[in-house]
Design a protein around this motif. Structure first.
Motif, PDB file in Angstrom:
ATOM      1  N   GLU A 558       0.845  -1.219   0.000  1.00 34.16           N
ATOM      2  CA  GLU A 558       0.000   0.000   0.000  1.00 34.16           C
ATOM      3  C   GLU A 558       0.869   1.252   0.000  1.00 34.16           C
ATOM      4  O   GLU A 558       0.562   2.244  -0.665  1.00 34.16           O
ATOM      5  CB  GLU A 558      -0.833   0.052   1.290  1.00 34.16           C
ATOM      6  N   LEU A 559       1.960   1.195   0.768  1.00 39.08           N
ATOM      7  CA  LEU A 559       2.822   2.383   0.880  1.00 39.08           C
ATOM      8  C   LEU A 559       3.560   2.664  -0.433  1.00 39.08           C
ATOM      9  O   LEU A 559       3.709   3.818  -0.841  1.00 39.08           O
ATOM     10  CB  LEU A 559       3.800   2.209   2.040  1.00 39.08           C
ATOM     11  N   VAL A 560       3.988   1.598  -1.104  1.00 38.50           N
ATOM     12  CA  VAL A 560       4.645   1.760  -2.401  1.00 38.50           C
ATOM     13  C   VAL A 560       3.653   2.404  -3.381  1.00 38.50           C
ATOM     14  O   VAL A 560       3.989   3.352  -4.108  1.00 38.50           O
ATOM     15  CB  VAL A 560       5.156   0.395  -2.925  1.00 38.50           C
ATOM     16  N   ALA A 561       2.424   1.899  -3.349  1.00 37.83           N
ATOM     17  CA  ALA A 561       1.400   2.433  -4.262  1.00 37.83           C
ATOM     18  C   ALA A 561       1.089   3.894  -3.919  1.00 37.83           C
ATOM     19  O   ALA A 561       0.856   4.722  -4.808  1.00 37.83           O
ATOM     20  CB  ALA A 561       0.132   1.587  -4.180  1.00 37.83           C
ATOM     21  N   LEU A 562       1.131   4.215  -2.625  1.00 43.23           N
ATOM     22  CA  LEU A 562       0.833   5.582  -2.188  1.00 43.23           C
ATOM     23  C   LEU A 562       1.865   6.568  -2.731  1.00 43.23           C
ATOM     24  O   LEU A 562       1.524   7.642  -3.259  1.00 43.23           O
ATOM     25  CB  LEU A 562       0.815   5.621  -0.656  1.00 43.23           C
ATOM     26  N   VAL A 563       3.124   6.196  -2.637  1.00 39.48           N
ATOM     27  CA  VAL A 563       4.189   7.087  -3.123  1.00 39.48           C
ATOM     28  C   VAL A 563       4.093   7.229  -4.649  1.00 39.48           C
ATOM     29  O   VAL A 563       4.239   8.321  -5.201  1.00 39.48           O
ATOM     30  CB  VAL A 563       5.581   6.575  -2.693  1.00 39.48           C
ATOM     31  N   ARG A 564       3.792   6.138  -5.323  1.00 42.76           N
ATOM     32  CA  ARG A 564       3.652   6.188  -6.781  1.00 42.76           C
ATOM     33  C   ARG A 564       2.492   7.104  -7.170  1.00 42.76           C
ATOM     34  O   ARG A 564       2.594   7.901  -8.105  1.00 42.76           O
ATOM     35  CB  ARG A 564       3.417   4.767  -7.306  1.00 42.76           C
ATOM     36  N   ALA A 565       1.401   7.009  -6.401  1.00 40.71           N
ATOM     37  CA  ALA A 565       0.232   7.828  -6.737  1.00 40.71           C
ATOM     38  C   ALA A 565       0.484   9.294  -6.415  1.00 40.71           C
ATOM     39  O   ALA A 565       0.042  10.184  -7.133  1.00 40.71           O
ATOM     40  CB  ALA A 565      -0.995   7.328  -5.979  1.00 40.71           C
ATOM     41  N   ARG A 566       1.217   9.573  -5.333  1.00 38.90           N
ATOM     42  CA  ARG A 566       1.393  10.976  -4.927  1.00 38.90           C
ATOM     43  C   ARG A 566       2.545  11.662  -5.621  1.00 38.90           C
ATOM     44  O   ARG A 566       2.469  12.839  -5.941  1.00 38.90           O
ATOM     45  CB  ARG A 566       1.571  11.069  -3.409  1.00 38.90           C
ATOM     46  N   ILE A 567       3.621  10.942  -5.850  1.00 42.75           N
ATOM     47  CA  ILE A 567       4.789  11.589  -6.477  1.00 42.75           C
ATOM     48  C   ILE A 567       4.898  11.195  -7.946  1.00 42.75           C
ATOM     49  O   ILE A 567       5.215  12.017  -8.797  1.00 42.75           O
ATOM     50  CB  ILE A 567       6.083  11.234  -5.724  1.00 42.75           C
ATOM     51  N   GLY A 568       4.639   9.917  -8.224  1.00 40.76           N
ATOM     52  CA  GLY A 568       4.712   9.469  -9.611  1.00 40.76           C
ATOM     53  C   GLY A 568       5.593   8.246  -9.732  1.00 40.76           C
ATOM     54  O   GLY A 568       6.370   7.942  -8.818  1.00 40.76           O
ATOM     55  N   PRO A 569       5.508   7.566 -10.877  1.00 35.55           N
ATOM     56  CA  PRO A 569       6.304   6.348 -11.057  1.00 35.55           C
ATOM     57  C   PRO A 569       7.798   6.627 -10.964  1.00 35.55           C
ATOM     58  O   PRO A 569       8.583   5.777 -10.561  1.00 35.55           O
ATOM     59  CB  PRO A 569       5.919   5.859 -12.452  1.00 35.55           C
ATOM     60  N   VAL A 570       8.197   7.866 -11.313  1.00 38.99           N
ATOM     61  CA  VAL A 570       9.616   8.195 -11.340  1.00 38.99           C
ATOM     62  C   VAL A 570      10.260   8.071  -9.951  1.00 38.99           C
ATOM     63  O   VAL A 570      11.466   7.882  -9.836  1.00 38.99           O
ATOM     64  CB  VAL A 570       9.811   9.606 -11.948  1.00 38.99           C
ATOM     65  N   ALA A 571       9.453   8.131  -8.889  1.00 42.76           N
ATOM     66  CA  ALA A 571      10.005   8.007  -7.539  1.00 42.76           C
ATOM     67  C   ALA A 571      10.665   6.644  -7.360  1.00 42.76           C
ATOM     68  O   ALA A 571      11.616   6.505  -6.595  1.00 42.76           O
ATOM     69  CB  ALA A 571       8.916   8.212  -6.498  1.00 42.76           C
ATOM     70  N   ALA A 572      10.155   5.629  -8.067  1.00 42.49           N
ATOM     71  CA  ALA A 572      10.768   4.294  -8.080  1.00 42.49           C
ATOM     72  C   ALA A 572      11.018   3.737  -6.684  1.00 42.49           C
ATOM     73  O   ALA A 572      12.010   3.055  -6.449  1.00 42.49           O
ATOM     74  CB  ALA A 572      12.066   4.318  -8.907  1.00 42.49           C
ATOM     75  N   LEU A 573      10.101   4.027  -5.754  1.00 45.60           N
ATOM     76  CA  LEU A 573      10.217   3.420  -4.417  1.00 45.60           C
ATOM     77  C   LEU A 573       9.560   2.050  -4.508  1.00 45.60           C
ATOM     78  O   LEU A 573       8.362   1.946  -4.760  1.00 45.60           O
ATOM     79  CB  LEU A 573       9.504   4.277  -3.363  1.00 45.60           C
ATOM     80  N   ARG A 574      10.373   1.019  -4.332  1.00 52.63           N
ATOM     81  CA  ARG A 574       9.821  -0.333  -4.496  1.00 52.63           C
ATOM     82  C   ARG A 574       9.844  -1.100  -3.191  1.00 52.63           C
ATOM     83  O   ARG A 574       9.250  -2.159  -3.082  1.00 52.63           O
ATOM     84  CB  ARG A 574      10.645  -1.106  -5.540  1.00 52.63           C
ATOM     85  N   GLU A 575      10.575  -0.575  -2.184  1.00 51.17           N
ATOM     86  CA  GLU A 575      10.790  -1.353  -0.977  1.00 51.17           C
ATOM     87  C   GLU A 575      10.488  -0.518   0.266  1.00 51.17           C
ATOM     88  O   GLU A 575      11.095   0.535   0.470  1.00 51.17           O
ATOM     89  CB  GLU A 575      12.282  -1.717  -0.924  1.00 51.17           C
ATOM     90  N   VAL A 576       9.543  -0.996   1.065  1.00 54.31           N
ATOM     91  CA  VAL A 576       9.266  -0.331   2.336  1.00 54.31           C
ATOM     92  C   VAL A 576       9.251  -1.411   3.421  1.00 54.31           C
ATOM     93  O   VAL A 576       8.613  -2.448   3.250  1.00 54.31           O
ATOM     94  CB  VAL A 576       7.899   0.390   2.312  1.00 54.31           C
ATOM     95  N   ALA A 577       9.982  -1.192   4.506  1.00 53.56           N
ATOM     96  CA  ALA A 577      10.020  -2.175   5.595  1.00 53.56           C
ATOM     97  C   ALA A 577       9.347  -1.590   6.827  1.00 53.56           C
ATOM     98  O   ALA A 577       9.537  -0.412   7.144  1.00 53.56           O
ATOM     99  CB  ALA A 577      11.461  -2.531   5.912  1.00 53.56           C
ATOM    100  N   VAL A 578       8.570  -2.429   7.503  1.00 52.16           N
ATOM    101  CA  VAL A 578       7.979  -2.007   8.770  1.00 52.16           C
ATOM    102  C   VAL A 578       8.962  -2.389   9.872  1.00 52.16           C
ATOM    103  O   VAL A 578       9.384  -3.542   9.955  1.00 52.16           O
ATOM    104  CB  VAL A 578       6.619  -2.710   8.998  1.00 52.16           C
ATOM    105  N   VAL A 579       9.377  -1.395  10.666  1.00 53.98           N
ATOM    106  CA  VAL A 579      10.383  -1.652  11.714  1.00 53.98           C
ATOM    107  C   VAL A 579       9.851  -1.154  13.062  1.00 53.98           C
ATOM    108  O   VAL A 579       8.965  -0.294  13.107  1.00 53.98           O
ATOM    109  CB  VAL A 579      11.732  -0.949  11.370  1.00 53.98           C
ATOM    110  N   PRO A 580      10.404  -1.718  14.150  1.00 50.63           N
ATOM    111  CA  PRO A 580       9.866  -1.322  15.467  1.00 50.63           C
ATOM    112  C   PRO A 580      10.225   0.107  15.861  1.00 50.63           C
ATOM    113  O   PRO A 580       9.473   0.781  16.560  1.00 50.63           O
ATOM    114  CB  PRO A 580      10.488  -2.319  16.446  1.00 50.63           C
ATOM    115  N   ALA A 581      11.404   0.593  15.430  1.00 50.57           N
ATOM    116  CA  ALA A 581      11.821   1.956  15.809  1.00 50.57           C
ATOM    117  C   ALA A 581      12.880   2.445  14.833  1.00 50.57           C
ATOM    118  O   ALA A 581      13.511   1.643  14.140  1.00 50.57           O
ATOM    119  CB  ALA A 581      12.398   1.942  17.226  1.00 50.57           C
ATOM    120  N   LEU A 582      13.069   3.772  14.787  1.00 50.03           N
ATOM    121  CA  LEU A 582      14.107   4.354  13.927  1.00 50.03           C
ATOM    122  C   LEU A 582      15.210   4.934  14.814  1.00 50.03           C
ATOM    123  O   LEU A 582      14.919   5.540  15.853  1.00 50.03           O
ATOM    124  CB  LEU A 582      13.503   5.471  13.069  1.00 50.03           C
ATOM    125  N   PRO A 583      16.476   4.764  14.402  1.00 57.65           N
ATOM    126  CA  PRO A 583      17.568   5.295  15.223  1.00 57.65           C
ATOM    127  C   PRO A 583      17.585   6.825  15.172  1.00 57.65           C
ATOM    128  O   PRO A 583      17.472   7.403  14.093  1.00 57.65           O
ATOM    129  CB  PRO A 583      18.819   4.711  14.554  1.00 57.65           C
TER     130      PRO A 583
END
Ligand code: COA
Ligand code: AMP
Length: 626
Positions: A558-583
């Motif tokens: 869903e998140l990959v599709a969201l970025v494609r829909a909002r920014i465009g295919p050129v964003a080429a974000l294909r990988e999103v990981a769900v993680v417990p926390a960010l450093p």
């Protein structure tokens, strides 16, 4: 001192004389009173008092000087099976008519016109037609989605939008009109008219009277003449990615731009009037503006407009076919395109079947040219391969091996030496110059030469804050690197959150804004990680809101599709990981640099500013894809 060294010296010690001489290659309607107006630093203006018309210099002037029958534009489109040549006379007539059509729609000098166009001749005609009547064009790359187009429409506030029914991406037809309609719905600025070029691959329903058919508008129009504009008047606005989701409207003036591009064609690229110049880019990027449209045409060259890809249209020999068929003298492309070709044709076999005897050099820009790609290209073509470094803001090369002046020894991995006009310095965190070989902020001492951005569109404050504040008296390029003992510049990468994906400049900030828009996302980070073909690709990491109950795989999709829909295919974000926390640092800043280093396989120590080292350790295997 060699030819290059002498020219460089002159450009820095006496810029007024240097650029005053270069300005003689431009046809002025009123000659400038001053070459450099430095009365209001940090703002500088070139050729004040001068009047000219950029379209006149790109088209009419050449017809008047005897180039009317010379090809001005070769449109080569493997995706539609079309090749067509337009002479200078034909391109002038088409442009004059379309300029007349814009006038008939109420567009006047100083009005903005947004162009959302595929790589068809009408894109070039529309740009030049705006220049002809003194309107300011703003081209939006076709790979951007409706929301990005809307952001640019709201900032530029255009009187009209020019678009086409569709683009063609390899074998995929991309309907543009629904994207445009959606953008107009999202934008708060009302656009009076849209001119739509209907293409055979897909015709779009038009909402009249707002929408106007390109062909009908042109058929009904009276040809319009070039109007004189001030050298300092804007020719175009080109939006580029900054650190935030709000793109920066880089302004280009008429006079400095014409002088600098004309000069760069001969002195940097070694291209002469009558040569065939091919920039394998897109009119939506600065390379397309400067070296598909303006540079070659201001010089009386033949420019090639290629609607296709380096691979897949139909194969990895496409570049060599186009270069051979049109007797291209100078080719300009992005390293990513060469890497894509090499991946499919590692031995370079497809190049050997073509007559590339006209080709003098291959220039590469848009991202770092890795030495391996350099060696492959140089070996395959047996021609000079020239890395050169520049950016949307400068509009033309900052650092290059200036073949037109003098061919200097190549150091693979370095784009070579500062181009005349650009006072390149490397400064440390305290603002002092660092010794040779030491990395720091790569900056340019003010004033910048002609053709570079005088400001951001209606935002002097952001211009000063983004570029001129960190190191007073200098323009901050946003790139880090060093100068070696021989004066060669080494660009090591961006020092901000801008990434370069397949030669496309993108903001991780805008991708993060898109991800944060998902109801399950509490916080997120997007980083650019190394990729063997695209140079970099974005990777996203999200932390879910407490209680959010989402299947990680489905959510990632869903998140990959969201970025494609909002920014465009050129964003080429294909990988999103769900993680417990960010450093994070103790002050709450996400440690994107450390994440990037680990993802790229570097041995990254735990930063001293980290709040909780355990978070970074837990993330290491995800970043490394263990
Ligand atoms: N209109 C609509 N969509 C576009 C587009 C456009 N003008 N340009 C790119 N896209 C789409 C692509 O079709 C692709 O969609 P997909 O995800 O459905 O496949 C997506 O945006 C990503 O495009 P891109 O990053 O270009 O990847 P690719 O896999 O299609 O092609 C390369 C890879 C290396 C061949 C290609 O990126 C390339 O030719 N790069 C050179 C770029 C360049 O010239 N830059 C200018 C600087 S000099
Ligand atoms: P753009 O504004 O899209 O042209 O992107 C400009 C950015 O691309 C620069 O700030 C650099 O980060 C990168 N870039 C362009 N050309 C080169 C190059 N030859 N070497 C290294 N980086 C480059």
């Amino acid at each position: 001192m060699g030819v290059y060294g002498a020219a460089y010296e002159r450009s820095i010690t006496d810029p007024t004389r240097f650029w005053g001489l270069a300005a003689r290659d431009v046809r002025w309607l009123v000659p400038p009173d001053r070459v450099l107006d430095d009365g209001a630093p940090p703002f500088y203006r070139w050729f004040t008092g001068g009047e000219l018309n950029t379209c006149d210099n790109a088209l009419d002037r050449h017809v008047a000087e005897g180039r009317g029958a010379q090809p001005a534009l070769i449109y080569d489109s493997p995706v539609t099976g079309t090749a067509r040549t337009y002479t200078y006379r034909e391109l002038t007539n088409l442009t004059a008519r379309f300029a007349g059509a814009l006038l008939a729609l109420g567009v006047r000098t100083g009005d903005r016109v947004v162009l959302y166009m595929p790589m068809i001749p009408e894109a070039v005609v529309a740009m030049l037609a705006c220049a002809r009547i003194g309107a300011v064009h703003s081209v939006v790359f076709g790979g951007f989605a409706a929301r990005e187009l809307a952001l640019r429409i709201d900032d530029a506030r255009p009187k009209a939008v020019v678009s086409a029914s569709c683009g063609i991406e390899g074998s995929r037809v991309v309907p543009y009109k629904p994207l445009l309609d959606e953008a107009l719905r999202l934008a708060s600025h009302p656009v009076r008219h849209c001119v739509i070029k209907q293409r055979d691959a897909l015709r779009a329903p038009l909402a009249c009277p707002r929408d106007v058919d390109w062909d009908e508008a042109v058929a009904a129009a009276e040809p319009a003449d070039c109007v004189p504009v001030a050298a300092t008047d804007p020719l175009y606005i080109l939006y580029t990615s900054g650190t935030t989701g709000r793109p920066k409207g880089v302004v280009r003036d008429n006079g400095g731009h014409a002088v600098a591009l004309r000069w760069s064609m001969e002195n940097v690229y070694g291209a002469r009037p009558g040569d065939v110049f091919w920039a394998a880019s897109d009119v939506g990027w600065v390379v397309g503006h400067s070296y598909i449209v303006y540079g070659p045409l201001l010089t009386g060259c033949t420019t090639v407009l290629y609607e296709g890809k380096p691979v897949g249209t139909p194969d990895a020999g496409a570049f060599w076919r186009v270069a051979a068929e049109h007797r291209v003298n100078v080719l300009l492309a992005a390293p990513t395109a060469i890497r894509a070709i090499r991946r499919e044709d590692p031995s370079g076999r497809l190049a050997t079947g073509h007559d590339l005897s006209a080709l003098e050099a291959l220039f590469l820009a848009g991202e770092r040219l890795d030495p391996e790609t350099y060696r492959w290209a140089a070996g395959t073509l047996g021609r000079p391969v020239v890395d050169h470094w520049w950016q949307t803001e400068t509009g033309w090369p900052i650092v290059a091996n200036p073949r037109g002046l003098e061919e200097l020894p190549v150091k693979p991995g370095s784009p070579s030496v500062p181009v005349p006009g650009f006072a390149v310095r490397v400064l440390g965190p305290d603002g002092d110059p660092v010794p040779p070989g030491v990395d720091g902020d790569v900056v340019l001492r003010l004033p910048l030469p002609p053709g570079t951005l005088p400001t951001l569109w209606q935002d002097d404050e952001r211009f000063v804050e983004s570029y001129l504040t960190r190191h007073p008296g200098h323009y901050l390029t946003g790139d880090g690197g060093h100068v070696d003992a021989d004066g060669y510049v080494w660009i090591m990468g961006r020092t901000d959150d801008v990434i370069n994906v397949a030669g496309h400049r993108l903001s991780t900030g805008s991708m993060e804004e898109a991800l944060s828009g998902h109801p399950a996302v509490a916080e997120c980070a997007v980083i650019g990680v190394g990729d063997p073909v695209k140079g970099q690709v974005p990777r996203g990491f999200v932390v879910l809101k407490a209680g959010a109950d989402a299947d990680p795989a489905a959510l990632a999709g869903e998140l990959v599709a969201l970025v494609r829909a909002r920014i465009g295919p050129v964003a080429a974000l294909r990988e999103v990981a769900v993680v417990p926390a960010l450093p994070k640092t103790r002050s709450g800043k996400i440690l994107r640099g450390a994440m990037r280093g680990i993802a790229d396989g570097e041995d990254v120590p735990v930063p001293s500013t980290i709040e909780d080292p355990a978070v970074l350790d837990a993330l290491r295997p995800v970043l490394r894809r263990d």
